[in-house]
Write a protein that holds these residues in place. Structure first.
Motif: not given
Length: 363
Positions: A280-294
């Motif tokens: 799904k993605g990479i999260i740091a704290g309460e924020r998504w740093l990266y969301l998988n576009p695929t």
């Protein structure tokens, strides 16, 4: 949903990545045809993947109405003529790295591009989930001014591309020093699978420093890191207000308030989760740093990154977005990689000079 049709020149190991991606994302991609000069290999692809193949460039070019762009995934030394021929026929091209094997080839390729050619380079490391998350955190400004990067995650031009992106440098002069260390390592897996016997082999560790004015990068890599079970990748990114060490970030909210957090990978389908198995993605704290576009396609990080290049290329050729990794950037990364290898092999300090793509890019 619009399906992007693309063609491929090449039928080897790298081309298979694109074939797997198209199969995993049929609502996004369709490979209309592949130029595979070896007839036996071409027929094998048709039987296994159900993709039409042709043997000559002329056969491919007459099918332009059936695809939006061409991916060039051929041996390093064979790309230049293919790219030039496609571009002269006004066909958009996404080329695999590196665009040429030496400086003369880079200059010749750059000069051969007709005005208005739609050409991008599939440098995937910038779009791998963790690297994309790190780049996003750096871009947010939370770490302050980035002045130092230690890179031990990718070889040569791939490593250089990440260094330039993280340091925020363009085409300025670089002073490079390097050396090489030979050592022994237990035989490990390769592209062909795990080791068949126990044994020890010689390995080479490449070390280099790249100084961009007051910014410094340390390159430290052994190709064993790609497959070895006992060699890990490492990365350090240091700024005036914080740093990233591998998957841990630290920064100051103010002079008296430090924040420490993990860049946490979120994959679905674990335990009792029923959303399907995908990244799904990479999260740091309460924020998504990266969301998988695929998502929700089941792809490895390398395949996610290549698929991201395909998605960006689709937007680029339609005018929905601009350049995402230009020939100028790819040429600069390969040029600096060549200088770095020279410094490593000779032990001499080398200094970059301004090349044609830098002059035209900044004109």
């Amino acid at each position: 949903m619009t399906i992007t049709n693309f063609a491929i020149v090449g039928g080897g190991w790298r081309a298979e990545f694109y074939m797997r991606i198209a199969k995993a994302m049929p609502d996004h991609f369709c490979i209309s045809t592949m130029l595979v000069r070896n007839e036996e290999k071409g027929k094998a692809i048709e039987e296994q993947w159900g993709i039409c193949t042709v043997r000559t460039m002329e056969e491919l070019i007459v099918q332009t109405e059936h695809f939006d762009f061409v991916v060039v995934a051929v041996a390093k030394g064979g790309a230049q003529g293919v790219i030039s021929q496609l571009s002269m026929n006004k066909i958009p091209v996404l080329i695999e790295t590196p665009p040429a094997t030496d400086l003369n080839g880079l200059v010749a390729l750059y000069h051969s591009m007709p005005k208005g050619a739609q050409l991008q380079v599939a440098e995937q490391y910038l779009f791998q989930p963790l690297h994309a998350a790190r780049i996003q955190l750096v871009s947010s400004g939370k770490l302050g001014d980035i002045s130092h990067v230690q890179m031990s995650v990718a070889h040569e031009y791939h490593g250089i591309s990440l260094i330039r992106q993280l340091l925020g440098v363009g085409f300025e002069e670089v002073t490079i020093r390097g050396e090489q260390i030979q050592s022994l390592i237990s035989r490990g897996p390769s592209r062909d699978g795990g080791p068949e016997t126990e044994g020890v082999v010689e390995t080479s560790q490449q070390l280099a420093t790249l100084r961009f004015g007051n910014k410094l990068a340390v390159y430290d890599f052994s190709r064993d890191q790609y497959f070895s079970w006992i060699r890990r990748s490492r990365i350090v990114i240091r700024g005036s207000q914080g740093e990233i060490v591998n998957e841990e970030a630290s920064y100051l909210v103010d002079f008296n308030t430090p924040v420490h957090m993990d860049l946490r990978r979120v994959d679905k389908g674990h335990g009792g989760n029923l959303e399907g198995y995908y990244h799904k993605g990479i999260i740091a704290g309460e924020r998504w740093l990266y969301l998988n576009p695929t998502a929700p396609a089941r792809l490895s990080d390398e395949e996610i990154a290549i698929a991201t290049s395909l998605l960006k290329m689709a937007d680029y050729v339609t005018g929905a977005s601009g350049s995402f990794y230009s020939l100028a950037d790819a040429a600069q990364d390969q040029y600096l990689s060549l200088l770095m290898l020279e410094a490593i092999e000779t032990g001499e300090t080398v200094v970059s000079t301004r090349q044609i793509w830098a002059m035209e890019e900044e004109a």
